[in-house]
Design an enzyme around this catalytic site. Structure first.
Site, mmCIF file in Angstrom:
data_model
loop_
_atom_site.group_PDB
_atom_site.id
_atom_site.type_symbol
_atom_site.label_atom_id
_atom_site.label_comp_id
_atom_site.label_asym_id
_atom_site.label_seq_id
_atom_site.Cartn_x
_atom_site.Cartn_y
_atom_site.Cartn_z
ATOM 1 N N SER A 90 33.301 29.893 42.107
ATOM 2 C CA SER A 90 32.666 30.025 43.414
ATOM 3 C C SER A 90 31.563 28.977 43.534
ATOM 4 O O SER A 90 31.845 27.790 43.401
ATOM 5 C CB SER A 90 32.149 31.448 43.609
ATOM 6 N N ASP A 122 42.527 33.263 48.841
ATOM 7 C CA ASP A 122 41.066 33.339 48.868
ATOM 8 C C ASP A 122 40.548 33.226 50.301
ATOM 9 O O ASP A 122 40.713 32.193 50.945
ATOM 10 C CB ASP A 122 40.492 32.208 48.009
ATOM 11 N N HIS A 138 39.617 35.342 45.674
ATOM 12 C CA HIS A 138 38.395 34.690 45.197
ATOM 13 C C HIS A 138 38.105 35.151 43.772
ATOM 14 O O HIS A 138 37.278 36.020 43.521
ATOM 15 C CB HIS A 138 37.227 35.030 46.127
#
Length: 673
Positions: A502, A589, A621
């Site tokens: 991330s 995602d 994600h």
């Protein structure tokens, strides 16, 4: 106690030709299955009457919910869910214990539906696993859970964005029938982000996000709302729970120019009068969490986290019980996390930096403690590495609080180093066990876990210091950590890697573009490469915080902001990359779209620079399915060993080997849409 809100198989390994004497001193390689495979048992919860314990365990190859009687052995438990596609991670009991409810999405798309199970069906002898009932049964809709009222156990208040993807309407849902009743239609002009109920289940307050990024707490009235508390776009206020008299609300806030660290206050919604309750006695960190008794409707303890956790007790009887238990676990963190309604039975966990955790049942009446399970009992804790708190100065002199994990059995000199920036970026690293740091340390790497500026928990000034600094001073905080460890003689400057997910994936890409001489290997997991396309594709249900993204990152709707974001985007500087790079992405995602990884892969491929690409079609994600995780980490550790001259486990199960082939992308086939 309610809290606020962040394989003993020792495999043989192929070892690269580094210092042989050093290799012999390292602990044996721990099978990655022990770190990233399914835990044997996890997520236990007591039923409201205390007669049953539910937990998560693999059933038909996927983590599902099981139930057993509290006094029974775990071997006698029965599965009560049978999802075979995706692990269940979030579940809870209804207030009367008649149902177990859980949320589940499809392939990581984060569109969660709410499901209910009657566990009694599974506890009857001869019955099959009961069928889960989809209470919301909607496609492309993200369900929010707001409240389970104590006085009406068949009711749950939820938010649905089926009418408007950006805003959730408030519904009352009857668990037994699935009947939904609209309570409030959340129009675009309302911008309501949450609802608060009192101890009697009455709707009392709402939270609102304004278009300028500021936030309000509102008193709910018959004909609308009355604003009772406001914070600007760089402040926070988290209304938590009403006091025992149902008159005042506890709020964690950092409102005010003269207030750096968040504190606890009591606010009277009618008079708007504020009372100070508590802040960090050491004046070092924000209030991290608040524990509350639903039986006494009173605060039990407050918790602050800096280098270690600090607990401040408000309930003497709980404190006495804690101190009694602590005598048996003097160096570990002890956390009470689930109880029956009477609060005389509690489940608590014991963990540390080298202890993945064990769970115990505590009877507050008899003061007896009974071991229940360890999620990962086969991990050889004697071979795990200690986590220490360190700090160093960044490029402008700002002190950066961080954690360091150093491998066992070797001199801590001239080690290969892997930096692991956390995600968020508005989150932080805590002291404690972490699978990835321990996995890397076991492979012989020093592991740096920096809490760069913009991280939470260290005060408002520290967070705000990260505003508009993606790829700049925030990245300096990481780079200067590498320099610090090199200057200390701990890290080998020629064997430094970076790996994160991330925002940590962004920091990885920023590291190899803005400081290309620093790193010899990099692994970006769901990392954004283009900040303009990232901000233009955030999920619609993040509309309430869009302005805050623009203020803290850069505004893509203005020429100046767009230019800044272009400058800070790794994709813009892809021609500078000379570090071997591995990119990992989940196809579904919703936060960091697949295009973010595709773009950087194509940019490198088209300039003839080698790049590895892992793409899981059934993930979002981050990876939830263990087989995907193990395939990704198998490839990552081999990749890191190749470029940092480290060691890795060469073996993998046929299932993981097959999966790795399936999710490894031929980069020549990647196209941009």
């Amino acid at each position: 106690m309610k809290q606020i809100k962040i394989i003993l198989f020792i495999g043989f390994a192929l070892m690269s030709l580094t210092n042989l004497a050093q290799k012999k001193q390292l602990p044996p390689i721990i099978d990655r299955e022990l770190f990233f495979g399914d835990p044997e048992i996890t997520g236990a919860q007591l039923s409201p009457d205390g007669k049953f314990i539910s937990f998560i365990k693999t059933y038909k190859g996927t983590r599902n919910i099981w139930v057993k009687k509290t006094d029974e052995d775990f071997k006698k438990a029965k599965p009560v869910s049978a999802d075979t596609l995706r692990p269940i991670s979030n579940y809870f009991w209804s207030r009367n214990g008649k149902y177990i409810l859980y949320s589940q999405d499809k392939g990581g798309d984060e569109n969660f539906n709410l499901y209910a199970i009657d566990p009694n069906e599974a506890l009857k002898k001869g019955q099959d696993v009961p069928k889960s009932k989809d209470l919301t049964n909607l496609k492309g809709v993200r369900v929010y859970i707001y409240e389970l009222p104590l006085k009406d156990p068949d009711i749950i208040y939820i938010g649905l964005n089926d009418r408007d993807k950006a805003w959730h309407d408030l519904y009352k849902l009857k668990i037994s029938t699935g009947e939904k009743t609209l309570i409030y239609k959340n129009l675009e002009t309302d911008r309501i982000t949450g609802w608060l109920f009192d101890w009697d289940g009455n709707l009392r307050l709402a939270t609102r996000s304004n278009q300028d990024g500021s936030n309000d707490i509102l008193r709910v009235e018959k004909n609308g709302f009355e604003k009772i508390y406001s914070t600007n776009s760089f402040e926070s206020s988290d209304p938590y729970i009403f006091d025992k008299d149902n008159k005042k609300i506890y709020i964690v806030t950092n409102k005010g120019d003269d207030l750096n660290f968040s504190q606890l206050i009591l606010l009277d919604p009618t008079t708007k009068k504020e009372e100070f309750v508590e802040k960090d006695p050491l004046n070092k960190v924000d209030l991290n969490s608040l524990n509350f008794s639903e039986k006494t409707k009173s605060i039990v303890s407050t918790i602050y986290n800096d280098s270690r956790r600090r607990i401040y007790w408000k309930d003497k009887s709980f404190e006495n019980d804690y101190k009694m238990i602590q005598k048996s676990f003097p160096n570990d963190d002890i956390s009470f996390f689930s109880s029956n309604l009477e609060e005389n039975l509690w489940l608590f966990s014991v963990s540390s930096d080298i202890n993945p955790g064990s769970v115990y049942l505590f009877d507050r009446t008899t003061k007896k403690t009974a071991f229940q399970y360890s999620p990962r009992p086969k991990i050889p804790m004697k071979d795990l590495a200690k986590m220490t708190s360190i700090s160093y100065k960044s490029s402008d002199g700002m002190e950066i609080p961080s954690f360091l994990v150093l491998p066992n059995g070797v001199d801590h000199k001239n080690l290969p180093l892997i930096v692991v920036p956390h995600g968020g970026p508005w989150s932080r690293i805590y002291w404690g066990y972490g699978g990835l740091p321990q996995f890397l340390a076991n492979r012989g790497y020093a592991v740096l876990l920096p809490n760069f500026r913009g991280s939470t928990g260290y005060g408002k000034k520290f967070i705000d210091a990260g505003n508009n600094e993606w790829g700049q001073k925030m990245q300096d905080d990481i780079t200067w950590g590498v320099k610090y460890l090199i200057n200390q003689g701990i890290a080998d400057p020629k064997r430094v890697g970076i790996m994160g997910g991330s925002y940590g994936g962004y920091a990885t890409l920023a590291g190899v573009t803005f400081t290309p001489d620093t790193y010899a290997a990099a692994v970006s997991i769901v990392g954004p490469s283009n900040l303009n396309t990232l901000l233009n594709s955030i999920p619609p249900y993040w509309e309430s915080i869009r302005k805050v993204f623009y203020l803290r990152m850069g505004d893509p709707t203005t020429p100046e902001g767009k230019e800044q974001l272009v400058r800070q985007s790794p994709l813009t500087h892809a021609n500078k990359i000379k570090t071997p790079l591995m990119v990992v992405q989940g196809a579904n995602d919703p936060r960091v779209n697949k295009a973010e990884s595709d773009q950087i892969v194509v940019a490198l491929r088209d300039r003839g620079f080698p790049v590895s690409y892992i793409l899981a079609p059934d993930e979002g994600h981050g990876f939830a399915r263990p087989v995907n995780n193990m395939a990704m980490y198998a490839e990552a550790e081999k990749f890191l060993a190749k470029h940092l001259n480290g060691r890795y486990q060469s073996t993998m199960t046929p299932e993981v080997e097959k999966r790795l082939k399936e999710i490894t992308v031929d980069v020549s086939t990647v196209t941009l849409k």
